[in-house]
Design an enzyme around this catalytic site. Structure first.
Site, mmCIF file in Angstrom:
data_model
loop_
_atom_site.group_PDB
_atom_site.id
_atom_site.type_symbol
_atom_site.label_atom_id
_atom_site.label_comp_id
_atom_site.label_asym_id
_atom_site.label_seq_id
_atom_site.Cartn_x
_atom_site.Cartn_y
_atom_site.Cartn_z
ATOM 1 C CD GLU A 45 -2.914 0.896 2.449
ATOM 2 O OE1 GLU A 45 -3.913 1.629 2.492
ATOM 3 O OE2 GLU A 45 -2.660 0.023 3.306
ATOM 4 C CE LYS A 114 -7.531 1.064 2.850
ATOM 5 N NZ LYS A 114 -6.383 1.176 3.761
ATOM 6 C CB CYS A 175 -4.784 -2.277 3.738
ATOM 7 S SG CYS A 175 -3.981 -2.577 5.347
ATOM 8 N N PRO A 354 21.361 2.183 29.442
ATOM 9 C CG PRO A 354 20.453 4.130 30.338
ATOM 10 C CD PRO A 354 20.443 3.295 29.098
ATOM 11 C CG LEU A 355 22.480 -3.989 31.521
ATOM 12 C CD1 LEU A 355 21.181 -4.370 30.837
ATOM 13 C CD2 LEU A 355 23.656 -4.712 30.876
ATOM 14 C CB SER A 356 18.891 -1.433 36.003
ATOM 15 O OG SER A 356 17.874 -2.333 35.578
ATOM 16 N N GLY A 357 20.381 -4.405 35.380
ATOM 17 C CA GLY A 357 20.390 -5.768 35.910
ATOM 18 C C GLY A 357 18.998 -6.301 36.174
ATOM 19 N N GLY A 358 17.970 -5.552 35.754
ATOM 20 C CA GLY A 358 16.587 -6.001 35.911
ATOM 21 C C GLY A 358 16.021 -6.532 34.613
ATOM 22 C CG ASP A 360 11.269 -3.505 32.608
ATOM 23 O OD1 ASP A 360 10.649 -4.501 32.200
ATOM 24 O OD2 ASP A 360 10.824 -2.747 33.477
ATOM 25 C CB SER A 361 17.736 -2.390 31.488
ATOM 26 O OG SER A 361 18.161 -3.160 32.591
#
Length: 700
Positions: A45, A114, A175, A354-358, A360-361
């Site tokens: 499309e 369309k 579509c 930023p890697l927090s160790g949780g 999500d990151s």
């Protein structure tokens, strides 16, 4: 015998307003289609200008450049001797339409606008286009002079019509028309149309692919026929990822399937099918028209055949079993492809996370790692475009990644930003994950920056705020948490801009966010904290799905450190530790579990529930675990949090759209951000219902 047709459909990674790139990809798809013997080629499309032009559709430049591209297509020797079906915006009688343009050998055969628009969720087609609502009616469209010079035509048919070749009849859907209860293919099939085409710009959502497949199978099961489906692929310039899945079906069976997730900018699917199979199927299934049927479709006749006279030995495609990805695979692949398009088109040199160790990151990190796996596989498979893009990103024309871990070290920088409130456990988990995926990792202590900012406040006011654990008020406690979170955002951008410079390398980094969809629902994050970023690959994914995704990564990508991350309770680590251990957890702060939030989010957005109707549903859904009073408390608490924090959605990081209960204010969830947070009338209705319920069902 002239009964077998070879047709082609495709998935193209078109980019809004990238007219030159879009033209090149269209021509490449036509070239591939012809090389496989196809005599009809269908594209996505609005492929000429890109589907996601949004308010650029209002600009005359978009229409002008689309016609300039169409002229190039008409003049190209590549497009000769094949019917080409392309998408572009066209203005007819000063009304803007989303159209298909079918042409053959420098002649436009018809323009089909369309008729049924996509106008919900991520789609706003009624803002830019009008639907063609004149059923079975065709008008003359006066071509621009630049097109007349090529085609020698002044006017062409414009409207609800079908194409009649010497051997078959072809009808168009666009579509959303497939998804509508009044889909055009129903009446077209009854009127003898044998080949249906659908050009789409359909985005990826978790667990959605089977809906498309089932609709297309159903469309040809009811009355027979061949169905071609083309779709946009990639990041068109917005939050959604178009996930391809080009396919061909006949009489209720899929016979050719394109990839759902791929780094190939052009994918062409061809199939050879026997028209007599359609006719035999219909001979048993279909009956002649009833007396009150609408008038027949206007047929545009063309002196051209999709079949050839010597096709008796040509093999036809047979039914296949569609392979569906699991939700965990979809999370691994969809956001990864989206990130790659964003990175290579942004001109940046990689990502800062930023890697927090949780959870999500870590999920964001694993998606980048999955992206690196896809890139290395594409290069191994001979995709020269991906290799060229990688060299541009890393700033080294001679670079050839040997392993995903090697590539990850080049394009992903992770940093653990700890404070006196952080535990050693999270620090070690972040470090171990970075080692496993190969990212360039840093440890940054933010205490000096936090104390410096608090020192400025103290110097001005003479006051030094305290945490609740040290006797401070709620306001002090919240402010002290927020300053840590916001310092992390400032540092993330500082290191994103200068960390490569400090290493003597060119370019800057895109900051990745890692707030999940459930946290966005309640606003459980600090405005302008480290959840604020350039883009967020997990912003449309629930915590429950992210945990399943990490478990998948642990098992299939051998990222064993993820097991310890999954075992740890989610925590922001913004309040002081107790005896060296975390005392603050996300679910305790939010007052509900992540699984409860997922249910509430779906009721709020998908089921359109306000406070009272949500309560009425949840007292039945949660009757085995919660009393009506407890359900009422949960519902009230959610709506207070939701309304108090709704303003955060106005600044939420652009996130990969993966869930239909996304609260993204900017494109998807159009609701206020200033509320009466007491909800007095609504909550009183809940209280009255609790009283009535408990009176009818007193505790034994």
């Amino acid at each position: 015998m002239g009964r077998k047709v070879t047709v082609a459909t495709c998935s193209l990674n078109q980019w809004a307003l990238d007219f030159e790139g879009n033209l090149g990809r269209i021509l490449k798809s036509v070239e591939i289609a012809k090389s496989h013997g196809a005599r009809y080629r269908l594209g996505p499309e609005l492929e000429i200008c890109g589907y996601g032009c949004a308010d650029h559709f209002f600009e005359s430049d978009t229409l002008l450049h689309s016609f300039q591209v169409l002229r190039n297509l008409l003049e190209s020797p590549i497009t000769q001797d094949i019917i080409c079906d392309v998408g572009m915006p066209i203005m007819h009688h000063n009304v803007r339409y989303n159209c298909r343009v079918l042409f053959l050998n420098r002649k436009i055969l018809l323009v089909r606008p369309k008729m049924l628009m996509a106008n919900h969720g991520n789609y706003r087609e009624m803002r830019w286009f009008s639907p063609w609502n004149q059923l079975r009616q065709v008008e003359e469209y006066f071509l621009p002079r630049m097109i007349q010079e090529v085609t020698g035509q002044e006017t062409v048919p414009f409207g609800d019509c079908v194409l009649s070749t010497k051997d078959t009849c072809i009808g168009t859907e666009i579509c959303a028309e497939l998804w509508n209860p009044c889909s055009p293919h129903i009446q077209m099939g009854l009127d003898g149309v044998e080949i249906f085409t659908n050009s789409s710009a359909s985005h990826h959502e978790l667990r959605k692919a089977d809906q498309r497949v089932n609709l297309i199978k159903s469309a040809t099961t009811k009355s027979g026929g061949i169905y071609l489906y083309a779709n946009q692929r990639g990041c068109d310039g917005d939050r959604v990822y178009y996930d391809g899945c080009a396919m061909v079906a006949i009489n209720g069976n899929i016979v050719a399937q394109g990839a759902q997730f791929s780094l190939n900018d052009v994918e062409v699917i061809t199939a050879t099918l026997d028209l007599e199979d359609v006719r035999s199927y219909r001979g048993e299934q279909c009956q002649p028209h009833m007396v009150n049927e609408p008038k027949p479709y206007h047929r545009i006749k063309v002196d051209f055949s999709l079949s050839s006279d010597d096709d008796v030995y040509l093999p036809t495609h047979q039914p296949i079993q569609w392979h569906f990805h699991t939700p965990e695979e979809e999370i691994s692949l969809g956001p990864a492809c989206w990130l790659w398009d964003y990175l290579r088109r942004s001109g940046q040199a990689g990502f800062m996370l930023p890697l927090s160790g949780g959870v999500d990151s870590s999920s964001s990190a694993c998606i980048v790692h999955s992206m690196c796996v896809l890139i290395c596989q594409a290069i191994e498979d001979g995709n020269s475009q991906v290799l060229e893009d990688v060299c541009k990103v890393v700033g080294d024309d001679s670079y050839h990644p040997q392993h995903p871990k090697d590539l990850c070290g080049r394009i992903l920088t992770t940093c653990y930003m700890g404070s006196e409130n952080s535990s050693q456990d999270t620090c070690h988990r972040a470090r171990d994950l970075a080692n496993h995926i190969g990212s360039t990792h840093m440890n940054i202590n933010i205490d000096a920056a936090v104390k410096g900012i608090l020192g400025i406040f103290s110097l001005v006011t003479g006051w030094w705020p305290q945490f609740r654990a040290s006797g401070g008020s709620h306001r002090e406690n919240l402010a002290l948490q927020n300053v840590q979170a916001r310092v992390r955002m400032v540092l993330a951008y500082l290191f994103a801009q200068l960390s490569l410079w400090a290493r003597g390398k060119p370019g800057g980094l895109l900051v990745l966010g890692s707030a999940n969809v459930d946290e966005s629902l309640t606003g459980y994050f600090t405005k302008y904290d480290c959840s604020s970023a350039d883009i967020n690959p997990i912003g449309g994914i629930s915590k429950t799905d992210l945990k399943s995704f990490l478990l998948y990564c642990a098992e299939h990508l051998q990222l064993t450190t993820l097991r310890s991350i999954l075992a740890a309770p989610p925590t922001a680590e913004l309040e002081p530790l107790t005896d060296g251990q975390v005392s603050q957890t996300d679910e305790a702060d939010m007052g509900m579990t992540y699984s409860e939030l997922s249910v509430i989010g779906r009721l709020r957005k998908i089921s359109k529930c306000g406070p009272f109707s949500m309560f009425c549903k949840l007292i039945h859904m949660w009757k085995d675990t919660l009393s009506p009073t407890e359900v009422a408390h949960k519902v009230k608490h959610f709506f207070r949090m939701y309304s108090v924090n709704r303003h955060k959605m106005t600044t939420v990081t652009p996130s990969y759209h993966a869930e239909s209960y996304s609260p993204d204010d900017n494109r998807f969830d159009l609701r206020p951000f200033l509320y009466n947070t007491r909800w007095t009338w609504q909550f009183r209705c809940i209280d009255n219902q609790v009283t009535q319920t408990e009176a009818k069902n007193p505790k034994q």
